[in-house]
Design a protein around this motif. Structure first.
Motif, PDB file in Angstrom:
ATOM      1  N   THR A  20       0.832  -1.208   0.000  1.00 15.43           N
ATOM      2  CA  THR A  20       0.000   0.000   0.000  1.00 15.43           C
ATOM      3  C   THR A  20       0.864   1.254   0.000  1.00 15.43           C
ATOM      4  N   ILE A  21       1.917   1.258   0.828  1.00 14.54           N
ATOM      5  CA  ILE A  21       2.814   2.417   0.873  1.00 14.54           C
ATOM      6  C   ILE A  21       3.504   2.600  -0.486  1.00 14.54           C
ATOM      7  N   ASP A 149     -11.817   8.212   4.919  1.00 17.67           N
ATOM      8  CA  ASP A 149     -10.538   7.600   4.551  1.00 17.67           C
ATOM      9  C   ASP A 149      -9.634   8.594   3.828  1.00 17.67           C
ATOM     10  N   VAL A 150     -10.199   9.393   2.935  1.00 19.33           N
ATOM     11  CA  VAL A 150      -9.377  10.377   2.219  1.00 19.33           C
ATOM     12  C   VAL A 150      -8.883  11.457   3.178  1.00 19.33           C
ATOM     13  N   ASP A 151      -9.732  11.888   4.118  1.00 23.24           N
ATOM     14  CA  ASP A 151      -9.301  12.884   5.101  1.00 23.24           C
ATOM     15  C   ASP A 151      -8.194  12.324   5.990  1.00 23.24           C
ATOM     16  N   THR A 152      -8.366  11.085   6.447  1.00 19.59           N
ATOM     17  CA  THR A 152      -7.339  10.453   7.275  1.00 19.59           C
ATOM     18  C   THR A 152      -6.034  10.328   6.512  1.00 19.59           C
ATOM     19  N   LEU A 153      -6.134   9.937   5.255  1.00 15.76           N
ATOM     20  CA  LEU A 153      -4.940   9.807   4.419  1.00 15.76           C
ATOM     21  C   LEU A 153      -4.231  11.153   4.291  1.00 15.76           C
ATOM     22  N   ARG A 209      -3.314  -3.216  14.282  1.00 15.11           N
ATOM     23  CA  ARG A 209      -4.598  -3.781  13.865  1.00 15.11           C
ATOM     24  C   ARG A 209      -5.778  -2.920  14.290  1.00 15.11           C
ATOM     25  N   TYR A 210      -5.601  -2.148  15.369  1.00 11.85           N
ATOM     26  CA  TYR A 210      -6.726  -1.331  15.824  1.00 11.85           C
ATOM     27  C   TYR A 210      -6.979  -0.138  14.920  1.00 11.85           C
ATOM     28  N   PHE A 211      -5.946   0.382  14.285  1.00 11.17           N
ATOM     29  CA  PHE A 211      -6.157   1.487  13.357  1.00 11.17           C
ATOM     30  C   PHE A 211      -6.923   1.018  12.115  1.00 11.17           C
ATOM     31  N   ARG A 212      -6.583  -0.172  11.612  1.00 14.84           N
ATOM     32  CA  ARG A 212      -7.324  -0.735  10.488  1.00 14.84           C
ATOM     33  C   ARG A 212      -8.767  -1.013  10.888  1.00 14.84           C
ATOM     34  N   GLN A 213      -8.926  -1.597  12.067  1.00 17.99           N
ATOM     35  CA  GLN A 213     -10.265  -1.908  12.556  1.00 17.99           C
ATOM     36  C   GLN A 213     -11.098  -0.646  12.713  1.00 17.99           C
ATOM     37  N   GLN A 214     -10.485   0.423  13.175  1.00 18.20           N
ATOM     38  CA  GLN A 214     -11.180   1.684  13.375  1.00 18.20           C
ATOM     39  C   GLN A 214     -11.748   2.211  12.063  1.00 18.20           C
ATOM     40  N   GLN A 215     -10.965   2.160  10.968  1.00 18.05           N
ATOM     41  CA  GLN A 215     -11.440   2.670   9.680  1.00 18.05           C
ATOM     42  C   GLN A 215     -12.582   1.816   9.128  1.00 18.05           C
ATOM     43  N   ARG A 335      -8.001   1.076   1.787  1.00 22.78           N
ATOM     44  CA  ARG A 335      -9.434   1.066   1.489  1.00 22.78           C
ATOM     45  C   ARG A 335      -9.736   1.882   0.245  1.00 22.78           C
ATOM     46  N   VAL A 336      -9.045   3.012   0.084  1.00 24.54           N
ATOM     47  CA  VAL A 336      -9.259   3.836  -1.112  1.00 24.54           C
ATOM     48  C   VAL A 336      -8.775   3.101  -2.358  1.00 24.54           C
ATOM     49  N   PHE A 337      -7.573   2.527  -2.283  1.00 24.68           N
ATOM     50  CA  PHE A 337      -7.029   1.817  -3.446  1.00 24.68           C
ATOM     51  C   PHE A 337      -7.837   0.562  -3.763  1.00 24.68           C
ATOM     52  N   GLU A 338      -8.398  -0.084  -2.729  1.00 23.81           N
ATOM     53  CA  GLU A 338      -9.278  -1.235  -2.969  1.00 23.81           C
ATOM     54  C   GLU A 338     -10.465  -0.810  -3.834  1.00 23.81           C
ATOM     55  N   PHE A 339     -11.046   0.345  -3.484  1.00 25.70           N
ATOM     56  CA  PHE A 339     -12.201   0.829  -4.245  1.00 25.70           C
ATOM     57  C   PHE A 339     -11.794   1.196  -5.666  1.00 25.70           C
ATOM     58  N   LEU A 340     -10.671   1.900  -5.804  1.00 24.54           N
ATOM     59  CA  LEU A 340     -10.218   2.309  -7.135  1.00 24.54           C
ATOM     60  C   LEU A 340      -9.840   1.110  -8.002  1.00 24.54           C
ATOM     61  N   ALA A 341      -9.525  -0.029  -7.353  1.00 24.30           N
ATOM     62  CA  ALA A 341      -9.138  -1.229  -8.104  1.00 24.30           C
ATOM     63  C   ALA A 341     -10.308  -2.160  -8.388  1.00 24.30           C
TER      64      ALA A 341
END
Length: 604
Positions: A20-21, A149-153, A209-215, A335-341
């Motif tokens: 992802t990075i 997600d975009v704001d967090t990014l 894992r908690y940051f992913r879970q939070q989103q 999550r954003v790249f998942e949607f774009l893909a």
């Protein structure tokens, strides 16, 4: 209430942090020049700050030496020299602040442009997505990707990139300066590094894992809020307010728990690093005092070194915070790249040069199912002449609406073909194909704006006179003029400030002004009373004149005058003919028709 957000496990980690990075680095590569300049400014700013304590130490040493000489009567304090040193120090710090301000300005512009581009691509992606995606995913989860997600990014990107560079630069710069002051004291400070790294590793692994879970859970919470807002009428009618709140509380509690854990683990890094820093600070003071007494270092060196100890542990703490921000960044970006893909609609064909569509439609042995091995339409064949009105009836699940989705090419057939004027739908570009269709649906869709703008949605270049003419033909002009402001009356977001029948008449006016050769009417009168239905029916009769029309109706009384009625059951045509012919057959259609009037309702 249904659970938005898909079937993700609640504790899911970022699936591919490095990948992802890497994608994000490639994504922002077009900003590389501004990014490089910002990073150079950040490095220069840090280097000026790193040199500062050493210069300040020189001033302290000069002051102490002058004071000792004055006490001994062998000299005096050279305030001019001290003043020049302090002026140089001031210039260093001012320059550092200027470079820091410049890098902040550059990074803010970079992140905002990246977020702007990302939101734009998401919206453009939505227009290219197949209808199946929207039928199987929660609206709130998609909205969360566009907003949260975009704001967090953006926030994480802005803070983490410069923080990472400045922290690494500061660690290296401070380490070099400490070694130049005293190798012994530097060695004592460096002994704290393994302990610091161990603490950072433990906290990062626990919080990841908690940051992913939070989103993920945030997307579900948004979905529930969106459902509750749009479904308030139904919720209140069935007295489900407490149930709606209870459902929200379940996900909100999960969001609270994951957010609390993520922020707690992120927050304890600072006190842990302060504890390590204090250990190093005490050790340096104790050993440094003995070195100063022995003349190995000066008083100014001791002062500078104590500042360097603080400046050495601080970036390690910042790196731990950066690691948490990078986890948030990767979770949101993933999550954003998942949607774009996500899979898009199949590539469009190049539409052949054709005259305006006449409206001939041919279904040739059509077979279709939404998922493999679950066929809904088995072998459907039918030929519709230009200008004919075709009614499609049948029980729920027979495939009526599915046929219209295939005709609009929201889905492609699994086998067989559908042709318009002899041309296979798959040989049309979707936009060109849909230029031939107008739709009036059971669920009216009107947007927030004036009545005039909503009618003009059917044809953007329509004049005010054409809009009003379309409304008159659709029998909507009278009620529009009774509204405050008439055609300039503002509909709210769900158009609930006009009645269901009025909304339907507006959609018919919109179809009129579009002036398309093929018309689809899907349960257009099912949500209104009998009197309003009669008015809408007259408007639709006018709309269908000279157009090939497909009418889906549960109220069989509304399709008596159709040129041909297709009776569907389990995806196949079981009967075909006019209203009178089908009643004379005394088959499935007659059974459906008679069941609607078994209680002594409407006469033929």
């Amino acid at each position: 209430m249904p659970r938005p957000g898909g079937n993700r496990p609640a504790s899911e980690r970022a699936k591919d942090f490095k990948g992802t990075i890497r994608k994000l680095i490639i994504y922002i590569s077009h900003e590389r020049i501004a990014l490089i300049v910002a990073l150079i400014c950040a490095i220069v700013s840090v280097l000026f700050n790193v040199v500062g304590p050493r210069v300040l130490g020189q001033a302290t040493t000069e002051l102490f030496s002058g004071l000792m000489a004055k006490v001994a009567g062998t000299g005096s304090i050279d305030f001019q020299k001290i003043g020049m040193i302090l002026i140089g120090l001031l210039c260093l710090y001012v320059a550092s602040s200027c470079f820091n301000l410049l890098q902040g300005w550059l990074m803010t512009g970079i992140t905002q442009r990246v977020c702007y581009r990302m939101r734009r691509e998401i919206i453009e992606k939505i227009d290219r997505m197949p209808l199946s995606y929207f039928e199987s995913n929660a609206v709130g989860d998609v909205l969360s990707r566009v907003t949260n997600d975009v704001d967090t990014l953006g926030q994480s990107l802005n803070q983490s990139v410069t923080q990472l560079i400045t922290s690494v630069t500061q660690i290296i710069g401070v380490a070099v300066m400490m070694v130049s002051v005293s190798v012994t004291l530097a060695g004592i400070t460096f002994l704290t590094i393994p302990l610091s790294l161990l603490l950072v590793l433990i906290v990062v692994r626990s919080s990841q894992r908690y940051f992913r879970q939070q989103q993920v859970i945030l997307g579900r919470v948004d979905g529930i809020i969106e459902e509750s807002f749009s479904g308030q009428n139904v919720i209140k009618v069935f007295n489900r307010e407490q149930r709606a709140v209870a459902d929200f509380d379940v996900e909100n509690d999960r969001l609270y728990t994951s957010g609390w854990r993520a922020q707690f683990l992120s927050g304890i890094m600072q006190p842990l690093m302060n504890f390590v820093a204090n250990l190093a600070y005490v050790a340096v003071v104790c050993v440094g005092s003995f070195l100063a007494v022995g003349g190995a270092v000066t008083i100014g060196d001791i002062q500078a070194f104590m500042q360097y100890v603080r400046n050495f542990t601080q970036p390690i703490t910042q790196l731990s915070q950066v690691s948490n921000m990078l986890q948030q960044l990767s979770a949101a970006a993933e999550r954003v790249f998942e949607f774009l893909a996500e899979d898009e609609e199949t590539a469009d064909a190049q539409t052949p040069e054709l005259p305006r569509c006449r409206g001939e439609v041919t279904f040739d042995h059509v077979k279709f199912g939404y998922v493999p091995n679950k066929t809904i339409i088995h072998d459907f064949s039918c030929n519709v002449e230009p200008g004919q009105t075709v009614a499609i009836v049948g029980p729920t699940g027979a495939g009526k609406t599915t046929l219209m989705k295939l005709l609009m090419r929201f889905y492609d057939v699994n086998a067989g073909s559908i042709r318009v004027d002899g041309v296979d739908l798959r040989d049309y570009a979707r936009g060109d194909l849909r230029e031939n269709f107008a739709m009036v649906l059971q669920d009216t869709w009107l947007f927030k704006g004036s009545v005039r703008e909503n009618i003009r949605y059917g044809r953007a270049d329509a004049t005010d006179e054409e809009v009003e003419a379309a409304a008159r033909v659709a029998l909507a002009d009278h009620f529009i003029r009774t509204l405050p402001g008439g055609y300039d009356f503002e509909l709210n977001e769900d158009a609930s400030n006009v009645s269901q029948g009025q909304r339907q008449l507006l959609t018919i006016a919109r179809a009129f002004i579009a002036d398309r050769p093929i018309l689809i009417l899907d349960e257009a009168t099912s949500n209104v009373d009998t009197r309003t239905e009669e008015r809408i029916q007259r408007a639709m009769d006018a709309l269908m004149q000279g157009r090939t029309s497909f009418v889906i109706a549960h109220r069989l009384s509304t399709i008596r005058n159709a040129d041909v009625i297709l009776v569907l059951r389990d995806g196949d045509i079981v009967e075909k003919g006019t209203h009178e012919e089908l009643l004379a057959l005394d088959g499935f259609y007659a059974e459906l028709y008679n069941s609607q009037f078994a209680e002594g309702g409407e006469e033929e």
